[in-house]
Write a protein that holds these residues in place. Structure first.
Motif, PDB file in Angstrom:
ATOM      1  N   HIS A  88      45.735  -2.231 -35.523  1.00 29.28           N
ATOM      2  CA  HIS A  88      46.979  -1.480 -35.688  1.00 29.28           C
ATOM      3  C   HIS A  88      47.936  -1.646 -34.525  1.00 29.28           C
ATOM      4  N   GLY A  89      47.725  -2.607 -33.681  1.00 30.55           N
ATOM      5  CA  GLY A  89      48.647  -2.816 -32.576  1.00 30.55           C
ATOM      6  C   GLY A  89      48.097  -2.307 -31.265  1.00 30.55           C
ATOM      7  N   ASP A  90      48.345  -3.058 -30.204  1.00 36.80           N
ATOM      8  CA  ASP A  90      47.752  -2.710 -28.923  1.00 36.80           C
ATOM      9  C   ASP A  90      48.335  -1.452 -28.301  1.00 36.80           C
ATOM     10  N   SER A  91      49.605  -1.166 -28.546  1.00 38.46           N
ATOM     11  CA  SER A  91      50.211   0.008 -27.907  1.00 38.46           C
ATOM     12  C   SER A  91      49.556   1.294 -28.402  1.00 38.46           C
ATOM     13  N   ALA A  92      49.261   1.374 -29.698  1.00 44.48           N
ATOM     14  CA  ALA A  92      48.607   2.573 -30.238  1.00 44.48           C
ATOM     15  C   ALA A  92      47.212   2.740 -29.646  1.00 44.48           C
ATOM     16  N   ILE A  93      46.495   1.647 -29.502  1.00 42.28           N
ATOM     17  CA  ILE A  93      45.143   1.714 -28.938  1.00 42.28           C
ATOM     18  C   ILE A  93      45.195   2.121 -27.472  1.00 42.28           C
ATOM     19  N   TYR A  94      46.133   1.519 -26.732  1.00 43.86           N
ATOM     20  CA  TYR A  94      46.217   1.841 -25.307  1.00 43.86           C
ATOM     21  C   TYR A  94      46.651   3.284 -25.089  1.00 43.86           C
ATOM     22  N   ASP A  95      47.568   3.773 -25.903  1.00 46.78           N
ATOM     23  CA  ASP A  95      47.984   5.171 -25.781  1.00 46.78           C
ATOM     24  C   ASP A  95      46.797   6.109 -25.977  1.00 46.78           C
ATOM     25  N   ALA A  96      45.943   5.786 -26.956  1.00 48.31           N
ATOM     26  CA  ALA A  96      44.758   6.616 -27.199  1.00 48.31           C
ATOM     27  C   ALA A  96      43.785   6.522 -26.027  1.00 48.31           C
ATOM     28  N   LEU A  97      43.621   5.315 -25.481  1.00 49.17           N
ATOM     29  CA  LEU A  97      42.739   5.126 -24.326  1.00 49.17           C
ATOM     30  C   LEU A  97      43.254   5.921 -23.130  1.00 49.17           C
ATOM     31  N   VAL A  98      44.563   5.881 -22.916  1.00 49.53           N
ATOM     32  CA  VAL A  98      45.162   6.597 -21.785  1.00 49.53           C
ATOM     33  C   VAL A  98      44.912   8.095 -21.912  1.00 49.53           C
ATOM     34  N   ARG A  99      45.128   8.629 -23.095  1.00 46.19           N
ATOM     35  CA  ARG A  99      44.938  10.080 -23.260  1.00 46.19           C
ATOM     36  C   ARG A  99      43.506  10.480 -22.981  1.00 46.19           C
ATOM     37  N   MET A 100      42.543   9.656 -23.379  1.00 48.04           N
ATOM     38  CA  MET A 100      41.141   9.991 -23.130  1.00 48.04           C
ATOM     39  C   MET A 100      40.796   9.960 -21.649  1.00 48.04           C
ATOM     40  N   ALA A 101      41.672   9.363 -20.825  1.00 46.93           N
ATOM     41  CA  ALA A 101      41.420   9.280 -19.389  1.00 46.93           C
ATOM     42  C   ALA A 101      42.201  10.316 -18.592  1.00 46.93           C
ATOM     43  N   GLN A 102      43.066  11.088 -19.236  1.00 42.43           N
ATOM     44  CA  GLN A 102      43.926  12.032 -18.522  1.00 42.43           C
ATOM     45  C   GLN A 102      43.242  13.391 -18.386  1.00 42.43           C
ATOM     46  N   PRO A 103      42.950  13.817 -17.172  1.00 42.99           N
ATOM     47  CA  PRO A 103      42.281  15.120 -16.982  1.00 42.99           C
ATOM     48  C   PRO A 103      43.158  16.307 -17.355  1.00 42.99           C
ATOM     49  N   PHE A 104      44.487  16.103 -17.467  1.00 43.03           N
ATOM     50  CA  PHE A 104      45.362  17.191 -17.879  1.00 43.03           C
ATOM     51  C   PHE A 104      45.565  17.212 -19.385  1.00 43.03           C
ATOM     52  N   SER A 105      45.050  16.217 -20.104  1.00 44.08           N
ATOM     53  CA  SER A 105      45.124  16.191 -21.569  1.00 44.08           C
ATOM     54  C   SER A 105      43.782  16.522 -22.210  1.00 44.08           C
ATOM     55  N   MET A 106      42.696  16.037 -21.607  1.00 41.24           N
ATOM     56  CA  MET A 106      41.351  16.250 -22.145  1.00 41.24           C
ATOM     57  C   MET A 106      40.601  17.240 -21.257  1.00 41.24           C
ATOM     58  N   ARG A 107      39.970  18.218 -21.881  1.00 43.39           N
ATOM     59  CA  ARG A 107      39.176  19.174 -21.088  1.00 43.39           C
ATOM     60  C   ARG A 107      38.003  18.468 -20.432  1.00 43.39           C
ATOM     61  N   TYR A 108      37.401  17.528 -21.134  1.00 41.29           N
ATOM     62  CA  TYR A 108      36.319  16.713 -20.591  1.00 41.29           C
ATOM     63  C   TYR A 108      36.656  15.253 -20.895  1.00 41.29           C
ATOM     64  N   PRO A 109      37.357  14.560 -19.988  1.00 40.25           N
ATOM     65  CA  PRO A 109      37.816  13.195 -20.263  1.00 40.25           C
ATOM     66  C   PRO A 109      36.661  12.283 -20.671  1.00 40.25           C
ATOM     67  N   LEU A 110      36.929  11.463 -21.663  1.00 40.41           N
ATOM     68  CA  LEU A 110      35.908  10.544 -22.193  1.00 40.41           C
ATOM     69  C   LEU A 110      35.987   9.172 -21.549  1.00 40.41           C
ATOM     70  N   VAL A 111      37.048   8.912 -20.816  1.00 39.20           N
ATOM     71  CA  VAL A 111      37.234   7.617 -20.165  1.00 39.20           C
ATOM     72  C   VAL A 111      37.462   7.846 -18.676  1.00 39.20           C
ATOM     73  N   ASP A 112      36.782   7.043 -17.867  1.00 41.92           N
ATOM     74  CA  ASP A 112      36.966   7.073 -16.417  1.00 41.92           C
ATOM     75  C   ASP A 112      37.991   5.998 -16.067  1.00 41.92           C
ATOM     76  N   GLY A 113      39.222   6.424 -15.782  1.00 41.36           N
ATOM     77  CA  GLY A 113      40.298   5.477 -15.532  1.00 41.36           C
ATOM     78  C   GLY A 113      40.472   5.180 -14.055  1.00 41.36           C
ATOM     79  N   GLN A 114      40.937   3.991 -13.801  1.00 42.08           N
ATOM     80  CA  GLN A 114      41.229   3.583 -12.434  1.00 42.08           C
ATOM     81  C   GLN A 114      42.618   2.967 -12.430  1.00 42.08           C
ATOM     82  N   GLY A 115      43.535   3.589 -11.689  1.00 44.36           N
ATOM     83  CA  GLY A 115      44.924   3.139 -11.712  1.00 44.36           C
ATOM     84  C   GLY A 115      45.820   4.262 -12.188  1.00 44.36           C
TER      85      GLY A 115
END
Length: 838
Positions: A88-115
């Motif tokens: 469905h396009g890379d931007s939609a996937i990346y947006d979902a990945l980003v949200r899973m890494a944001q501690p202010f969006s997810m109560r328990y982030p599912l992705v450990d982001g670096q950057g």
């Protein structure tokens, strides 16, 4: 050609299927809607994930990007997900990945982001080529035991791979992390919760299947947002948990402290409501200070850092702290979180109570544990079978070795072992592969120990599968383990609603009619004052006008509505209905100078209710010279007390009407000489507030646009046309064929000496009511059904009986509330047969 050859035409005709267009469109739309609902926008109640999130995590699992691995470029993860599972396009996937890494969006982030993965200020994440990611440890719990046949798999989009329909989800992810999304005709907004509380409630529900929502609320106190803040009041929380829907007031955490550097006080904001943009909050407070709406503020600073949020509102010496605090609360520090616990249950969207969400999750975990136990039992039994063979071989080691040595090849050795010692095929194959070193006494002891362990494991697994109590005990133990590993303290507090009283709270919520005159007299009158009448009557006195004054505008509203008032000069003002003084039916009104800062010659020509706005909608405007313009509603979010420009007008032009449209409407422009043109809204591109617009209707000399109507092509509405001498008619919109804009249109109504010119047009439904007011102050209210539905190019029927020197000034259409009295409903259902269409 042979006479026996088949007729090609007949063969093709046999493959042609006749269908009704409306049925095909309906079915296709339903298929599309269900595809969006089930395949994109809504989470599954079992693992709390939408397909894109599930596919990202599964792709990371497949390529080994776990919490113990090194971080991988986000672009690599997105590429793997898109190539294998989510086209469905890379931007939609990346947006979902980003949200899973944001501690202010997810109560328990599912992705450990670096950057750079964005900020609470609304800053976007860096491009995927710059950021790196891996699974957070809690995300691995969602995938635990996925290889043990615990869930079902389906083919991916190109039938090349298999992807999970749902994840095993050892964590109740839907409740702890929440979810939000908009599907076709429905949306979900599940708030996040505290893992410790959710696990305690789930364990209680296992032990007490008859527990009520109130019982579970002893454990799950309220949502627990990642940004902390406060939930105001417990009643909305209770309603949300009991019904699946509710509106929670979330208030920022703040305190008042002494300014150490300057004498005075300062209000310090330390936690924000969930999903509130901190940078935008500071900007809006600054705008209020600059506009004079917020007095007593000396300085405004954002002192936030990595340790947390700190926004300082420094007050002037002697400023009233309570006044500033109340303004901040009313305008900036509280937000409403609309709870909609909508999730997919067996592929169907359902609104769920707290108990239902927990129960569906527990049913899922019960099935996962059962299937995992069956898988482990089968493997344990296979292993025990092999170990039994090895032990038997050790007991007959010399004979086994001799038998193998005398065999011609491996196949012969296996056959001889089966025949001589009664080994099974699997045991014989394993023994043939054994090394001689495994025949030592130490190795034999290890095999015996392992056999005892495997036997005990088999007994444990059989007990789990044979006993519902044992199985649920495993579910509870694993939930407690999740709580022990990942549980933490609540961040969001619950405070009592002290019921801050405002002017608006003191005004009863009721429908009213607002009247505005050319000399800027304004008033509101309860709508129930004007009882529904038959068409053709004179109505009643609606305003006692000053000599030389005329009614210019009349509209129906609710006392708590926030309205946008558009004027003939292209300005727009914000109007709170309750600020208009309530007066009697015959009163003149009060000067509007304190409510609307109108210039000389400026008059209100259109009113729009801001409660009708959606984020993706537009305000579409029409001018008397035939220009049309539409602008996004977001451009009208901040309106000064002196008004702002809504449209730029050429000399001699005037704004005559405004409608709220959704980008897919059909527009109808009606002219004063009785012409109407219908065209698609998409023919008018969206523009800024300062634009003039495009030509919508070509007018003859002396003609002018009288009004604008908007409706959807599948909405069975009529076009109501009313003339200045009080005549009008309804005509189905379908009778106005769609044309390109900037045409002359079709004849809508016959104008002339009897009718006069057209005063207004509106798109109306059969159950709507009409309020019409004359320049002299007479007002009449009637059901739309009272006005005959007839074709185009007719004169219509008498709507309102006007005096010789009177003219129709304004018309408004509204849908009456359900509690409309029986007298109105009766009048709406009766037909007036005293006057035929002419």
């Amino acid at each position: 050609m042979s006479s026996d050859a088949p007729d090609v035409t007949d063969t093709v005709a046999e493959r042609v299927k006749s269908v009704r267009v409306e049925e095909e469109m309906e079915q296709s739309y339903i298929d599309y809607a269900m595809s969006v609902i089930a395949g994109r926008a809504l989470p599954d109640v079992r693992d709390g994930l939408k397909p894109v999130h599930r596919r990202i995590l599964y792709a990371m699992h497949e390529i080994g990007v776990t919490s113990g691995s090194t971080h991988r470029k986000s672009s690599s993860i997105v590429g793997e997900t898109m190539g294998d599972f989510h086209p469905h396009g890379d931007s939609a996937i990346y947006d979902a990945l980003v949200r899973m890494a944001q501690p202010f969006s997810m109560r328990y982030p599912l992705v450990d982001g670096q950057g750079n993965f964005g900020s609470v200020d609304g800053d976007p994440a860096a491009a995927m080529r710059y950021t790196e990611a891996r699974m957070a440890p809690i995300a691995e719990e969602l995938l635990a035991d996925i290889e043990k046949d615990t869930i079902d798999f389906s083919a991916n989009y190109d039938d090349r791979l298999q992807e999970p329909d749902v994840l095993p989800s050892a964590v109740p992810n839907l409740l702890v992390n929440g979810s939000s999304g908009i599907a076709v005709g429905m949306s979900t907004n599940v708030p996040p919760h505290n893992l410790t509380e959710v696990v305690d409630a789930a364990v209680h529900l296992v032990d007490n299947p008859d527990a009520t929502v109130r019982d579970l609320m002893e454990y799950v106190k309220a949502p627990d947002f990642p940004t902390g803040a406060n939930i105001v009041g417990r009643s909305p929380v209770k309603k949300a948990y009991q019904t699946g829907r509710g509106r929670l007031r979330v208030r920022a955490e703040y305190h008042v402290e002494e300014n150490q550097e300057r004498s005075g006080k300062q209000i310090v904001i330390t936690e924000l409501p969930y999903q509130q943009n901190k940078s935008r909050l500071v900007e809006r407070i600054a705008e209020d200070v600059n506009d004079g709406d917020l007095e007593g503020v000396r300085d405004l600073r954002d002192e936030s850092d990595r340790d947390g949020i700190r926004v300082v509102v420094e007050l002037k010496r002697g400023a009233n702290v309570d006044v500033v605090e109340n303004h901040l609360l009313e305008s900036h520090l509280e937000r409403t979180f609309g709870v909609i616990n909508l999730a997919l249950v067996d592929g169907e969207p359902k609104v769920l109570t707290l108990k239902e969400m927990l129960q569906h999750y527990l049913d899922h975990r019960r099935e996962v544990v059962r299937r995992r136990s069956e898988f482990d039992l089968a493997e344990a039994e296979d292993r025990a079978h092999i170990l039994e063979g090895r032990l038997k071989a050790l007991d007959n080691a010399e004979d086994v070795v001799e038998t193998i040595r005398n065999a011609e090849d491996r196949d012969g050795a296996r056959a001889a072992l089966r025949e001589t010692f009664g080994f099974s095929e699997e045991q014989a194959a394993h023994i043939v592969r054994m090394q001689l070193g495994s025949l030592t006494s130490m190795e034999a002891a290890e095999i015996e120990d392992e056999y005892e362990e495997v036997t005990a494991e088999i007994e444990r697994l059989e007990a789990i599968l044979e006993s519902e109590e044992e199985l649920l005990g495993v579910v509870k133990d694993e939930l407690r383990e999740m709580k022990e590993t990942y549980g933490d303290d609540r961040r969001t507090s619950i405070i009592e609603d002290t019921g801050t009283v405002t002017d608006e709270d003191l005004i009863p919520e009721e429908d009213v009619v607002v009247v505005l005159s050319e000399q800027d007299y304004i008033k509101r009158v309860p709508a129930e004052t004007f009882k529904s009448q038959h068409r053709g009557g004179k109505g009643v006195i609606g305003s006692d006008l000053k000599e030389g004054d005329k009614v210019s505008t009349v509209f129906h509203a609710n006392t708590h509505d926030y309205l946008l008032a558009f004027t003939n000069q292209g300005q727009v003002y914000q109007l709170k209905t309750y600020q208009v003084p309530e007066m009697s039916r015959t009163a003149r009104g009060t000067s509007a100078v304190n409510i609307l800062d109108l210039d000389d010659g400026e008059r209100v020509t259109a009113i729009v209710n801001t409660d009708d706005f959606e984020e993706d909608e537009y305000l579409t405007m029409a001018t008397q010279d035939g220009y049309v313009k539409r602008t996004e509603v977001g451009d009208f979010s901040n309106i000064l007390s002196t008004g702002i420009i809504a449209i730029s007008l050429e000399h001699g032009d005037a704004l005559v009407d405004v409608e709220v449209t959704n980008g897919e409407n059909e527009l109808v422009l009606g002219s004063e000489r009785g012409h109407a043109i219908r065209f698609d809204e998409s023919d008018v591109r969206a523009m800024g507030r300062n634009a003039r617009g495009v030509r919508g209707m070509k007018l003859d000399g002396g003609d002018a646009v009288a009004g604008l109507a908007a409706a959807t092509s599948d909405d069975p509405r009529d076009l109501l046309t009313v003339t200045e001498f009080g005549y009008g008619k309804r005509t189905p919109l379908a009778e106005y064929r769609e044309q390109s804009r900037n045409g002359k249109g079709l004849v809508d109504i016959k104008t002339g000496e009897r009718n006069g010119r057209v005063s207004a047009i509106n798109a109306v439904a059969a159950d709507d009511h009409v309020v019409a007011m004359s320049e002299a102050g007479q007002i009449i209210r009637m059901p739309v059904a009272e006005i005959s539905e007839i074709g185009r190019n007719t004169k219509g029927v008498k709507v309102m009986d006007l005096g010789d020197d009177d003219r129709l000034a304004a018309v408004d259409v509204f849908t009456p509330s359900e509690d409309t009295d029986e007298e109105d409903a009766e009048a709406a259902g009766e037909a007036d047969e005293s006057e035929d269409d002419e």
